[in-house]
Enzyme design. Structure first.
Site, PDB file in Angstrom:
ATOM      1  N   HIS A   4       0.865  -1.184   0.000  1.00  0.00           N
ATOM      2  CA  HIS A   4       0.000   0.000   0.000  1.00  0.00           C
ATOM      3  C   HIS A   4       0.901   1.233   0.000  1.00  0.00           C
ATOM      4  O   HIS A   4       1.987   1.212   0.580  1.00  0.00           O
ATOM      5  CB  HIS A   4      -0.834   0.114   1.275  1.00  0.00           C
ATOM      6  N   ASP A  22       2.156   2.052   3.426  1.00  0.00           N
ATOM      7  CA  ASP A  22       3.160   1.170   4.032  1.00  0.00           C
ATOM      8  C   ASP A  22       4.562   1.700   3.833  1.00  0.00           C
ATOM      9  O   ASP A  22       5.446   1.453   4.653  1.00  0.00           O
ATOM     10  CB  ASP A  22       3.158  -0.223   3.366  1.00  0.00           C
TER      11      ASP A  22
END
Ligand SMILES: [Co+2]
Ligand SMILES: [Co+2]
Ligand SMILES: [Co+2]
Ligand SMILES: [Co+2]
Ligand SMILES: [Co+2]
Ligand SMILES: [Co+2]
Ligand SMILES: [Co+2]
Ligand SMILES: [Co+2]
Lengths: 444, 444, 444, 444
Positions: free
Chosen positions: B108, B111
């Site tokens: 993501h 992240d």
């Protein structure tokens, strides 16, 4: 419902007359407390809104047996020979319909007449009762909401009916469907239901799901076309259920069934028959399943019952939770109400509700619970507070760029461009506030 | 996987080299017992079949926190400032990818880089790390299986992203998606995933499901078109999940998501990313969800993990049940294997697996469990016994009237006519026999 | 098991001889692949360890019927009059026991003889078959693991048996229990089981749980004392089950039943009979329930079957998951193995497993799955790696202050004083490592 | 509740005064509709009956974060340094208690003061806030229902606290318990609660349940004795919960916890604190768990919240279902009402209920829902219809042989002798009738 009711040569539910509305303070177990059939709500009577139907199977066939115990309910016709019993049951059923004041009934072929030893007997027996039904319908004004074929009780269907891996069984199922559609047209049924109790699998290891699903689609198109050819103009229903008796059933829930209906080109003719207990077995609320069906334009009819949140099988209890019926009636009223469909009590009194009056009391519970649902849902909708909250919540899409987005007029770049500077406000969902409001409507 | 691995200036997983295959008798916790990457099975190596990917979030961000406890896992970069930590994490991640021998990774946006205080910082940070990733990809040969936008952690998305009732939030989500697609193309991603953690509802009382679903469709079409315009030629994935964090999520399961994909005209570009734990939360088996996706021609990729049959939330455990991986690999092999997709370990070591080596051991468990699944599924398919049983089971549709039925050439009357005289044979499903066979393949 | 088997005047399972061990590569569906009865493991033969028993009800009475369908299984005795059928069934049962090689069997009174129209007929019929059983036991060496009274099928028990609100029904239940205990002693039964299918409630609104629980305790003490007086020296078992047929059942799970047993002063005589499918319906694993029983010193016997993780009712499938049998056999071996108890296959072939050979194949599946469980559990225990991990994990309590704590020698102040300075180390639980190890034992 | 309320130097909930009763027709979101604190019911005021308590953690610490998203709720003290924030929170809390009109509050040590870097800081911080609390209690009259130690958030407790395999962690837990008990006595707490969030296991493979359970018993006896020594005269509570955060928790449900309490000799001092959401996670209704506790004489206090029937984790919602509170209050009233215990709102407003007023509205919802429960339960009990049905249902045990049986005066032979001739009557459970009655009480 007038105090008049039908009896044939024999009265079956002696000592019980037509059930009347006596209001919420009545201590008469055999009276409606909340269901006042003639009462007008939003321009229609309660009776017209709710279109109650009695399920032949649970009310006149189910004997209280369960996987761990045999029959606990006695019926006066139990010890007669099968065809005599079928006649007596038909008389008793119409006596019950008129005493409880239900405008509709529903049945499987296997509920009403013995299947016999061969196809000819099956059809002969079935038609004999169908003719009785037509006479009784004419006498009483009670109508057929829908009928259906039992394609799950006979062991020939243990591997499925339309999805059976053996073509011969598929063909045998077609014969039953054809007969049921013929009977439906003869009785002026307003709908016809498919419930695929064995259309699914016991194990994926021995199953070709893709081929079975294709067979099911083909089969339903054939049935649809046949029904239309012989003059059936009502709605076909698919009734979703996720499991039981099969480990997995293809009509798992509303969304799955809608996907199938559209994939198979059935959406002009088919609607969903949503059952509360099947909703909860699939991990959804009753209201959710109704809303999904309604949003797709495919809400057809309702199997009105209730499950047990602690038990993982289809308990088919009479509805008693007013929250659930309020939520359900909100969806039904907002979607414009029933056309061909209605509220069919696919519900059975408990195994240990063995008094004959319990059959009435259980239906009174169901009628009253939905009458409360209707009354309270109408009050919520009429007051407009909840609808105003909803309208306001989505109002940013009613004009400007929000409306452009909704119409598909923006590219992702354009939308992202707006997002770059758009203020990001945290707007409370006000869930507890709405829950408070709902309790005020219910208990205020 | 060769014994070579990447390290940057600093080695993070000291004392642990490249993980090698040592066979089933090895007592080295840091060796593969069943995953032999170069071993050929049905014409491809294990590595080519399984296309393992490492999930950035669970492996390098998740810190063991749960709703009842704070972080239990320490990372060397935890105390650095956010951007320094992001750099260190990227180095550590590629060290891990090459040591464990994973050809792919997934992430993501949230992240990999700090979201910053505004859009510009978000993009600046993200691109800085993206450039690092491209360098590291070039150095190591590791590739991007897919990336995705985190549209659920920030409180702005508490009411949804594409389905948010506030248009401004929808627009903000678009900006994130646009950036993620730009990064994807820059990194040569083979796929792009949508997981709608907040696309659903907390309460139906304040939700207009129909309007929200329409917004979601519009949004995805815009994203698709943008991706294609900028040169993204991979697969878009929707990852079904029934609930959590929302009470109900729109991408409930494979069937629901497929219905949505087709309704919205997305079926040419979108595939499903099936997660085992999401399957079981939705009341299905892993194999069922894979088969549903495969039957629709929409099986794209897999989030390889495992749930807990006694716990009702997304435990995201590393897969260890070989029955489940055998069943999964049966579907994957029969569907022709992965093209753009792969097996992404959307799995986290337990909160109390606090040794750094546990991150390796957990992945070794996952690699080995799927390697066993592949090996045994291939053995079952190659032997042909199960496939022969299946073929025979449906053979009545391969010719004659059965084939006519399958082609849609019969009317219901014709089919019913066949059913009138067709012999009705009870054919055993042989479920226990097949279960015995499976145990022979697994333990024989 | 020798190749010899019993047949009476008529052989029922023609074409099937004694089932032999042929090893894991055999392609004979009617042979054991993993169960080698004479093979020694840890000083005892497989047969002595596993003490398999055949459940009379599922194997010779259950006809494939379920709540949505009637019988699918044919038995040769189905069309005989009830007592003749009972005789034929007894012959067939012992033929099956000896062909499959089961040293034990189990039954309900209602399984073996018609209940008749009154108490005298019930007892007369029951004793007639009991005498047949004794003769057949003598001829074949097959023994009675336990029998039990069916206090749930007859409608008189619809509100419970020992917990029925009507004293007359409680008294009637006592008569059945007395007779069953008499028959047990006559047949040399090693145990006697109570399974309270209707001991629970349908609705709390009409139930006095406290009074019902007290009645149950009194009833069981009376039954215990009677059994001891007439010479029954075996174990009494309670079989926990959380629900179904009742909404809630009092013997919910192992912990609940143990609490009840101790509260009622039954712990010297009563043990638990743990069923896998009941464990999972209660939200536990099979191993958990076995461990709870074992930790209380109350593990008695096992109903060996398996549930379906996606279905919420008692599916009573034949065990096929080797993980579950390994975990179960770990507990059983560690607790010293069975004394009076054994592994009773309370399992039914599927409704659509209609070939007569399926009854054998299903049991072969069950025997083999538990044989694998035994073999692999023994390997894990013998290797000692897992036990060493466990011992080390708790070693801080083996000496010093930890040991003092365990002996109850510390006050809270003293313990807190230690805690003030004691180093707080995070020690990994190594869950994924152990899961890897387990897969090595199973597949290595 | 008077209109007076406490504020310190700063008012935190500006614009919101004391919440008053305005009756069911009020459209003021910030008023009680059903909770009229001074209203007398069965001899006590609503306030005295319900003994509402506010949960410090959910109301003043929980920030809307969930496993998929970070904080959504802002508090004015969020950006202060930890001890300043603790002071501000305390002021805000008592402002809230007095505005909402709650006579009690509850807290964990970790909720009220920062844990600090070592034991001394932990105790220093904690005592500093404790002294504030005592001052605020004195000023406002608000009292401490119970406090508890947070033995689950810190990673040191990741393998359990009293059941940790590492003795040093057990000792550290003791230090926290000791401090919490000291603080409790200082604040005049009426109870003290143990909730064992990590007392359970993640995997049976690395767990010695028996040893851990013994440790827990020893630990609790030590804590009990310490509390009594320092003058704690209130009730100790165990709060059952089946799972989450652990895979399995030892205090699974009421029956399990009662068994443990008795086994460990704790029954004189310990009672249960029953939480609705934990009941449903364990497969029980709220009323069931309360009844089980009450029947054992161990019903102590209640965590008043509500779960979601479709979600499998602890959603801790504010109670809004009046059926559930009616059923709960029936048990509580029948058991004589609370002594030391009360109704603690272990409930959190939804993540997206981000307006500060939502904290009030959510509690108003909870207060009103239980006020309705109390009012309606009292009406049902006072009318006596349901109790009469119950009394009649069990009347056969009130005299004669039934009474002899209940007193344990019969042998099995004697009972069986009665059963031989006793008439076997099917007596309807009248479930649907009672459900109808309940709806009349609720909606009539
Ligand atoms: Co239905
Ligand atoms: Co149903
Ligand atoms: Co995933
Ligand atoms: Co997941
Ligand atoms: Co059993
Ligand atoms: Co069972
Ligand atoms: Co709580
Ligand atoms: Co909770």
């Amino acid at each position: 419902m007038s105090a008049q009711y039908f009896t044939g040569d024999q009265e079956f539910f002696t000592g019980i007359g037509a059930i009347r509305f006596e209001g919420p303070r009545s201590d008469n177990p055999l009276a409606f407390k909340f269901y006042d059939p003639a009462k007008k709500i939003a321009g229609k009577t309660m009776k017209e809104h709710l279109r109650f139907a009695i399920a032949y199977w649970h009310s006149f066939c189910a004997d209280g047996a369960d996987p761990f115990g045999r029959a606990s309910h006695d019926f006066p016709w139990n010890h007669a020979n099968p065809m005599t019993a079928a006649h007596l049951k038909a008389q008793a059923a119409f006596e019950f319909f008129t005493k409880i004041g239900a405008p509709y009934y529903c049945f499987h072929d296997a509920d009403v007449a013995p299947e016999g030893d061969n196809v000819d007997e099956y059809q002969k027996n079935y038609w004999e009762i169908a003719r009785i039904f037509r006479t009784l319908q004419d006498k009483t004004g009670v109508k057929l909401l829908w009928n259906t074929a039992n394609l799950f009780s006979h062991p020939r269907y243990m591997n499925g009916a339309a999805t059976n891996p053996d073509f011969n069984v598929v063909a045998r199922a077609a014969l039953q469907i054809q007969t049921c559609l013929d009977v439906n047209v003869f009785l002026g049924g307003e709908g016809y239901t498919f419930w695929g109790g064995r259309e699914g699998y016991m194990s994926l290891w021995n199953t070709d799901m893709k081929r079975e699903a294709a067979h099911m689609g083909t089969f339903l198109r054939m049935a649809r076309d046949y029904g239309r050819r012989i003059g059936f103009s009502g709605a076909y229903y698919i009734e979703p259920k996720p499991m039981e008796p099969s480990k997995h059933q293809y009509d798992y829930d509303a969304a799955t069934s809608i996907g199938f209906i559209k994939e198979q080109g059935l959406e002009k003719d088919f609607r969903l028959n949503i059952e509360n207990n099947h909703a909860t077995l699939a991990g959804h609320t009753f209201a959710h399943e109704l809303q999904v069906a309604s949003d797709a334009g495919l809400l057809g009819s309702v199997d009105a019952n209730q499950g047990d949140a602690q038990n993982g099988w289809d308990t088919d209890e009479f509805p008693c939770d007013v929250y659930q019926t309020v939520e359900a009636m909100m969806v039904i009223l907002r979607s414009g109400g029933f056309t061909t469909g209605g509220l069919n009590f696919d519900a059975k009194r408990r195994r240990n509700s063995t008094d004959m009056e319990d059959l009435f009391i259980a239906h009174i519970l169901g009628f009253d619970t939905f009458a409360l649902g209707l009354t309270l849902a109408d009050r919520i909708i009429s007051d407009g507070v909840v609808d105003d909250l909803l309208a306001k919540r989505y109002s940013s899409f009613d004009s400007g760029s929000g409306a452009d987005f909704e119409k598909g007029k923006l590219t992702l770049e354009q939308l992202a461009g707006i997002g770059k500077t758009a203020p990001q406000t945290k707007t409370s969902g006000k869930q507890e506030y709405i829950q408070s409001l709902v309790n005020q409507y219910l208990f205020g």
